[in-house]
Write a protein that holds these residues in place. Structure first.
Motif, PDB file in Angstrom:
ATOM      1  N   PHE B  43     -16.690  -1.303  36.216  1.00 50.99           N
ATOM      2  CA  PHE B  43     -16.231  -2.017  37.409  1.00 50.99           C
ATOM      3  C   PHE B  43     -17.385  -2.555  38.247  1.00 50.99           C
ATOM      4  CE2 PHE B  43     -12.397   0.084  36.185  1.00 50.99           C
ATOM      5  CZ  PHE B  43     -11.381  -0.737  36.660  1.00 50.99           C
ATOM      6  N   GLY B  44     -18.401  -1.723  38.464  1.00 52.66           N
ATOM      7  CA  GLY B  44     -19.518  -2.145  39.310  1.00 52.66           C
ATOM      8  C   GLY B  44     -20.400  -3.174  38.619  1.00 52.66           C
ATOM      9  N   GLY B  45     -20.865  -2.844  37.420  1.00 50.34           N
ATOM     10  CA  GLY B  45     -21.840  -3.683  36.733  1.00 50.34           C
ATOM     11  C   GLY B  45     -21.301  -5.043  36.323  1.00 50.34           C
ATOM     12  N   ILE B  64     -26.416  -5.011  30.074  1.00 51.50           N
ATOM     13  CA  ILE B  64     -26.544  -4.125  28.912  1.00 51.50           C
ATOM     14  C   ILE B  64     -25.483  -3.035  29.001  1.00 51.50           C
ATOM     15  CG2 ILE B  64     -28.103  -2.694  27.531  1.00 51.50           C
ATOM     16  CD1 ILE B  64     -30.453  -4.095  28.965  1.00 51.50           C
ATOM     17  N   GLU B  65     -24.625  -2.976  27.987  1.00 52.63           N
ATOM     18  CA  GLU B  65     -23.488  -2.049  27.998  1.00 52.63           C
ATOM     19  C   GLU B  65     -23.380  -1.372  26.626  1.00 52.63           C
ATOM     20  OE1 GLU B  65     -20.871  -0.694  29.885  1.00 52.63           O
ATOM     21  OE2 GLU B  65     -20.291   0.155  27.957  1.00 52.63           O
ATOM     22  N   SER B  66     -23.175  -0.048  26.644  1.00 56.11           N
ATOM     23  CA  SER B  66     -23.110   0.750  25.406  1.00 56.11           C
ATOM     24  C   SER B  66     -21.919   0.405  24.526  1.00 56.11           C
ATOM     25  CB  SER B  66     -22.995   2.235  25.731  1.00 56.11           C
ATOM     26  OG  SER B  66     -24.063   2.660  26.510  1.00 56.11           O
ATOM     27  N   THR B 108     -27.655   0.738  24.511  1.00 52.27           N
ATOM     28  CA  THR B 108     -27.716   1.777  25.538  1.00 52.27           C
ATOM     29  C   THR B 108     -29.109   1.822  26.141  1.00 52.27           C
ATOM     30  OG1 THR B 108     -26.026   3.089  24.436  1.00 52.27           O
ATOM     31  CG2 THR B 108     -27.481   4.265  25.946  1.00 52.27           C
ATOM     32  N   VAL B 109     -29.175   1.781  27.457  1.00 57.76           N
ATOM     33  CA  VAL B 109     -30.474   1.844  28.123  1.00 57.76           C
ATOM     34  C   VAL B 109     -30.945   3.295  28.146  1.00 57.76           C
ATOM     35  CG1 VAL B 109     -31.688   1.488  30.308  1.00 57.76           C
ATOM     36  CG2 VAL B 109     -30.028  -0.206  29.499  1.00 57.76           C
ATOM     37  N   VAL B 110     -32.185   3.531  27.696  1.00 60.29           N
ATOM     38  CA  VAL B 110     -32.710   4.904  27.667  1.00 60.29           C
ATOM     39  C   VAL B 110     -33.819   5.121  28.696  1.00 60.29           C
ATOM     40  CG1 VAL B 110     -32.041   5.439  25.292  1.00 60.29           C
ATOM     41  CG2 VAL B 110     -34.237   4.310  25.722  1.00 60.29           C
ATOM     42  N   VAL B 134     -28.042  -0.828  38.542  1.00 59.77           N
ATOM     43  CA  VAL B 134     -27.600   0.253  37.664  1.00 59.77           C
ATOM     44  C   VAL B 134     -26.207   0.718  38.087  1.00 59.77           C
ATOM     45  CG1 VAL B 134     -28.157   2.581  36.853  1.00 59.77           C
ATOM     46  CG2 VAL B 134     -30.002   0.969  37.316  1.00 59.77           C
ATOM     47  N   SER B 135     -25.241   0.658  37.159  1.00 58.76           N
ATOM     48  CA  SER B 135     -23.869   1.109  37.451  1.00 58.76           C
ATOM     49  C   SER B 135     -23.325   1.914  36.272  1.00 58.76           C
ATOM     50  CB  SER B 135     -22.968  -0.101  37.748  1.00 58.76           C
ATOM     51  OG  SER B 135     -21.713   0.326  38.251  1.00 58.76           O
ATOM     52  N   PRO B 136     -23.902   3.104  36.040  1.00 62.68           N
ATOM     53  CA  PRO B 136     -23.559   3.855  34.821  1.00 62.68           C
ATOM     54  C   PRO B 136     -22.334   4.740  34.957  1.00 62.68           C
ATOM     55  CG  PRO B 136     -25.294   4.999  36.003  1.00 62.68           C
ATOM     56  CD  PRO B 136     -24.924   3.790  36.834  1.00 62.68           C
ATOM     57  N   TYR B 191     -15.814  13.635  43.351  1.00 59.84           N
ATOM     58  CA  TYR B 191     -15.569  13.286  41.956  1.00 59.84           C
ATOM     59  C   TYR B 191     -14.943  11.899  41.903  1.00 59.84           C
ATOM     60  CZ  TYR B 191     -10.688  14.719  42.889  1.00 59.84           C
ATOM     61  OH  TYR B 191      -9.422  14.840  43.408  1.00 59.84           O
ATOM     62  N   ARG B 192     -14.927  11.318  40.709  1.00 58.01           N
ATOM     63  CA  ARG B 192     -14.365   9.991  40.479  1.00 58.01           C
ATOM     64  C   ARG B 192     -12.864   9.998  40.761  1.00 58.01           C
ATOM     65  NH1 ARG B 192     -15.213   7.256  34.624  1.00 58.01           N
ATOM     66  NH2 ARG B 192     -16.774   6.160  35.854  1.00 58.01           N
ATOM     67  N   CYS B 193     -12.401   9.065  41.559  1.00 64.95           N
ATOM     68  CA  CYS B 193     -10.975   8.828  41.820  1.00 64.95           C
ATOM     69  C   CYS B 193     -10.236  10.035  42.407  1.00 64.95           C
ATOM     70  CB  CYS B 193     -10.257   8.364  40.568  1.00 64.95           C
ATOM     71  SG  CYS B 193      -8.629   7.673  40.926  1.00 64.95           S
ATOM     72  N   GLY B 320     -21.527   1.853  42.536  1.00 68.08           N
ATOM     73  CA  GLY B 320     -20.408   2.513  41.865  1.00 68.08           C
ATOM     74  C   GLY B 320     -20.435   4.024  42.000  1.00 68.08           C
ATOM     75  N   ASP B 321     -19.745   4.683  41.079  1.00 72.12           N
ATOM     76  CA  ASP B 321     -19.595   6.145  41.117  1.00 72.12           C
ATOM     77  C   ASP B 321     -20.938   6.876  41.219  1.00 72.12           C
ATOM     78  OD1 ASP B 321     -16.891   5.799  40.817  1.00 72.12           O
ATOM     79  OD2 ASP B 321     -16.784   6.594  38.769  1.00 72.12           O
ATOM     80  N   ALA B 322     -21.984   6.295  40.646  1.00 71.36           N
ATOM     81  CA  ALA B 322     -23.280   6.978  40.578  1.00 71.36           C
ATOM     82  C   ALA B 322     -23.975   7.059  41.936  1.00 71.36           C
ATOM     83  CB  ALA B 322     -24.191   6.274  39.578  1.00 71.36           C
ATOM     84  N   SER B 331     -14.293   4.882  43.405  1.00 78.87           N
ATOM     85  CA  SER B 331     -13.165   4.197  42.767  1.00 78.87           C
ATOM     86  C   SER B 331     -13.649   2.914  42.129  1.00 78.87           C
ATOM     87  CB  SER B 331     -12.080   3.866  43.797  1.00 78.87           C
ATOM     88  OG  SER B 331     -12.479   2.741  44.559  1.00 78.87           O
ATOM     89  N   GLY B 332     -12.803   2.346  41.263  1.00 80.91           N
ATOM     90  CA  GLY B 332     -13.130   1.073  40.653  1.00 80.91           C
ATOM     91  C   GLY B 332     -13.204  -0.037  41.690  1.00 80.91           C
ATOM     92  N   TYR B 333     -12.272  -0.004  42.657  1.00 78.48           N
ATOM     93  CA  TYR B 333     -12.301  -1.039  43.704  1.00 78.48           C
ATOM     94  C   TYR B 333     -13.591  -0.942  44.503  1.00 78.48           C
ATOM     95  CZ  TYR B 333     -10.205  -4.657  46.618  1.00 78.48           C
ATOM     96  OH  TYR B 333      -9.938  -5.853  47.231  1.00 78.48           O
ATOM     97  N   SER B 334     -13.985   0.288  44.871  1.00 79.16           N
ATOM     98  CA  SER B 334     -15.243   0.489  45.610  1.00 79.16           C
ATOM     99  C   SER B 334     -16.419  -0.047  44.801  1.00 79.16           C
ATOM    100  CB  SER B 334     -15.501   1.978  45.866  1.00 79.16           C
ATOM    101  OG  SER B 334     -14.607   2.512  46.802  1.00 79.16           O
TER     102      SER B 334
END
Ligand SMILES: Cc1cc2nc3c(=O)[nH]c(=O)nc-3n(C[C@H](O)[C@H](O)[C@H](O)COP(=O)(O)OP(=O)(O)OC[C@H]3O[C@@H](n4cnc5c(N)ncnc54)[C@H](O)[C@@H]3O)c2cc1C
Lengths: 102, 426
Positions: B43-45, B64-66, B108-110, B134-136, B191-193, B320-322, B331-334
């Motif tokens: 959602f964020g990235g 970049i997305e896994s 995947t970014v390492v 960064v929005s992991p 926590y998430r959501c 985002g969540d991180a 949240s996804g909206y946030s």
């Protein structure tokens, strides 16, 4: 336009005026883009949320002011519009209308 | 052998992708402006990548997305209940590339090096950035809840990242005999959501009511209260009577230990035998946030609330969540709203302008049944250096509303999902 005329006539102030106006635009665009999460990008809703990408600025303004006054039926807009000044609501209405006029 | 091939392939893809998406720097076609690397296409990235390109087509953006496709957690509870399928919650990255000119890289970014301004991937590619976003999302604190590790999550799914875990929990619920007990272990904050576990309880109850009406849902909670509690309880009561039981922490609800093989969930004094157990473990920022030195002792990332730039590493923004975003829930909206603010701030900073005072929205619709919706909404600003709700606005749906009102909000919940999906990935 109005902002530019209000600036004192010294040259320095005049050069500073351009970023100040751009900043005001950026602030409103950020504020308005947050609405897209419910209404779709540029308010062109793809689903069952009302979209207003085809509406004129005055119609959008009217709806927003009525939500604020509590005179228009709402499930959620009444809770949201209270966060914004009348001037910001009007500016957002202009922003959406201008985006979609393009 | 496989490793080598993959490495070469990704290395080539990285370069080829850059050239085709942007043209060679200095050519007539394609943007030649600063380069932003976005890590994570949730959602964020995804929103940040799209909105940078919308705001300033001169910017070059690499996302970049896994995963090849994204599975949204929103509406994954509807998949568990069986009235939506996996296809409904699957999003493609095609339009970010084709319609918005984002260079989408499946890797995947390492590592992120803030001094050299480079991002390195598992596939062996290195990308240079002018700014990085960064929005992991989250990762789980495996082992923080004794007995609950990755292996245990294959028996007692968390389903708190959508995809294979969602499918697994759905399969278990379908296989559960009528009269079984479905246990949900709900974590402590943050926590998430926050309303997610309670939406899940209601929608699984909706499924049980039709297919296995003698079954029970037991929510064991590490908290004493939860989001939209009054509205959830009103709805559960109306729709499902006694089927859902909620046990708060102060009534011995906090889960202290699990035994996955024995299907037992333990609190201080009780052992609960579950037919199906959904353990939602404690959470922290996604692994790359730790690797890049972006987290603090809380396990999440402190940021400047105006720009979302990390207070730990210059030139890296976390959304985002991180991130730690004051009063905004995870949240996804946030995350998406923060992505738009970070996009504008990054453009301003790269053009030598001062970022403007931001404004955000969060909304969480929750379903109690497919035709019964409730919501919370809030608008946020930065006040005294913190993200805070704008006073006198926002709040939850009215208590005691009639069927028409709840039905309308359920329809708007689906409408929101269509809009936000389009706004992030469309
Ligand atoms: C059951 C449930 C229901 C929910 N319902 C709602 C709802 O109704 N409304 C709402 O607003 N929110 C809801 N949420 C919350 C929402 O899912 C999250 O808050 C949101 O996904 C956060 O966005 P994000 O960008 O921070 O992370 P994510 O969306 O998780 O995205 C992170 C992405 O980064 C990728 N990634 C991670 N590390 C790397 C790396 N090193 N390299 C490359 N890629 C990487 C991941 O693969 C992932 O795609 C719900 C959550 C759950 C669990």
């Amino acid at each position: 336009m109005k902002g530019r005329l209000a600036i004192p006539t010294i040259a320095l102030a005049a050069t500073l005026a351009v970023p100040a106006i751009a900043q005001a635009d950026t602030r409103i665009s950020i504020m308005a883009d947050a609405c897209n999460g419910c209404h779709g990008t540029d308010a062109a809703s793809p689903g069952s949320m009302p979209g207003f990408s085809n509406k004129k600025a005055d119609a959008i303004k009217k709806a927003l002011m009525e939500y604020k006054a509590g005179t228009k039926e709402a499930t959620i807009m009444n809770r949201i519009v209270k966060a914004y000044s009348d001037a910001d609501l009007a500016a957002m209405a202009n922003y959406f209308a201008a985006k979609n006029a393009k | 052998m496989t490793k080598l091939t993959r490495r070469t392939f990704n290395g080539l893809l990285g370069t080829a992708g850059l050239v085709s998406a942007f043209g060679i720097s200095g050519c007539a076609n394609g943007p030649a402006g600063p380069h932003v690397v976005v890590v994570g296409g949730g959602f964020g990235g995804a929103t940040a990548a799209k909105y940078i390109r919308r705001r300033d087509p001169n910017m070059r953006v690499t996302l970049i997305e896994s995963s090849k496709v994204f599975h949204t957690c929103p509406f994954s509870n509807a998949v568990l209940a069986g009235f939506k399928d996996m296809a409904y919650i699957t999003k493609s990255y095609d339009r970010l590339a084709s319609a918005h000119g984002v260079n989408v890289v499946n890797d995947t970014v390492v590592a992120i090096d803030p001094a050299k301004k480079t991002v390195t991937t598992k596939g062996g590619a290195t990308f240079t950035y002018d700014r990085c976003i960064v929005s992991p999302g989250i990762d789980f604190k495996w082992g923080a809840l004794p007995g609950y590790d990755q292996a245990a999550s294959e028996i007692m799914p968390h389903a708190w990242k959508a995809g294979a875990q969602t499918a697994l929990l759905r399969k278990q619920l379908e296989a559960m005999p009528d009269g079984g007990v479905f246990v949900i272990s709900s974590p402590g904050n943050p926590y998430r959501c926050p309303p997610g576990p309670y939406e899940r309880a209601g929608l699984v109850a909706w499924y049980f009511k039709q297919k296995k009406p003698k079954s029970k849902i037991l929510i064991l909670d590490s908290k004493d209260a939860f989001a939209k509690q009054k509205l959830f309880m009103e709805g559960w009561d109306k729709a499902y009577g006694e089927m859902i039981e909620w046990v708060p922490a102060n009534k011995n609800g906090k889960v202290l230990k699990v035994d996955a093989k024995g299907m037992v969930v333990e609190t201080d004094f009780d052992k609960h035998k579950a037919s199906v157990a959904n353990v939602i473990p404690p959470q922290q920022a996604g692994a790359i946030a730790f690797a890049a030195g972006l987290t603090d002792d809380s396990g999440f990332c402190p940021i400047d609330p105006v720009t979302f730039e990390s207070t730990r590493q210059k030139g890296i923004h976390v959304i985002g969540d991180a991130c730690i975003a004051g009063a905004m829930p995870k949240s996804g909206y946030s995350a998406s709203s923060q992505g738009k603010v970070a996009a504008a701030a990054v453009i301003d900073l790269l053009n030598g302008r001062k970022p403007v005072a931001p404004s955000f929205i969060n909304t969480c619709y929750s379903l109690i049944a497919p035709d019964y919706g409730i919501s919370v909404a809030a608008v946020y600003e930065v006040a005294d250096g913190k993200i805070a709700g704008v006073k006198g606005s926002g709040g939850v749906s009215p208590a005691g509303a009639n069927y028409q009102f709840r039905k309308k909000e359920a329809d708007f919940a689906e409408g929101w999902y269509a809009s936000v999906s389009q706004d992030c990935w469309g």
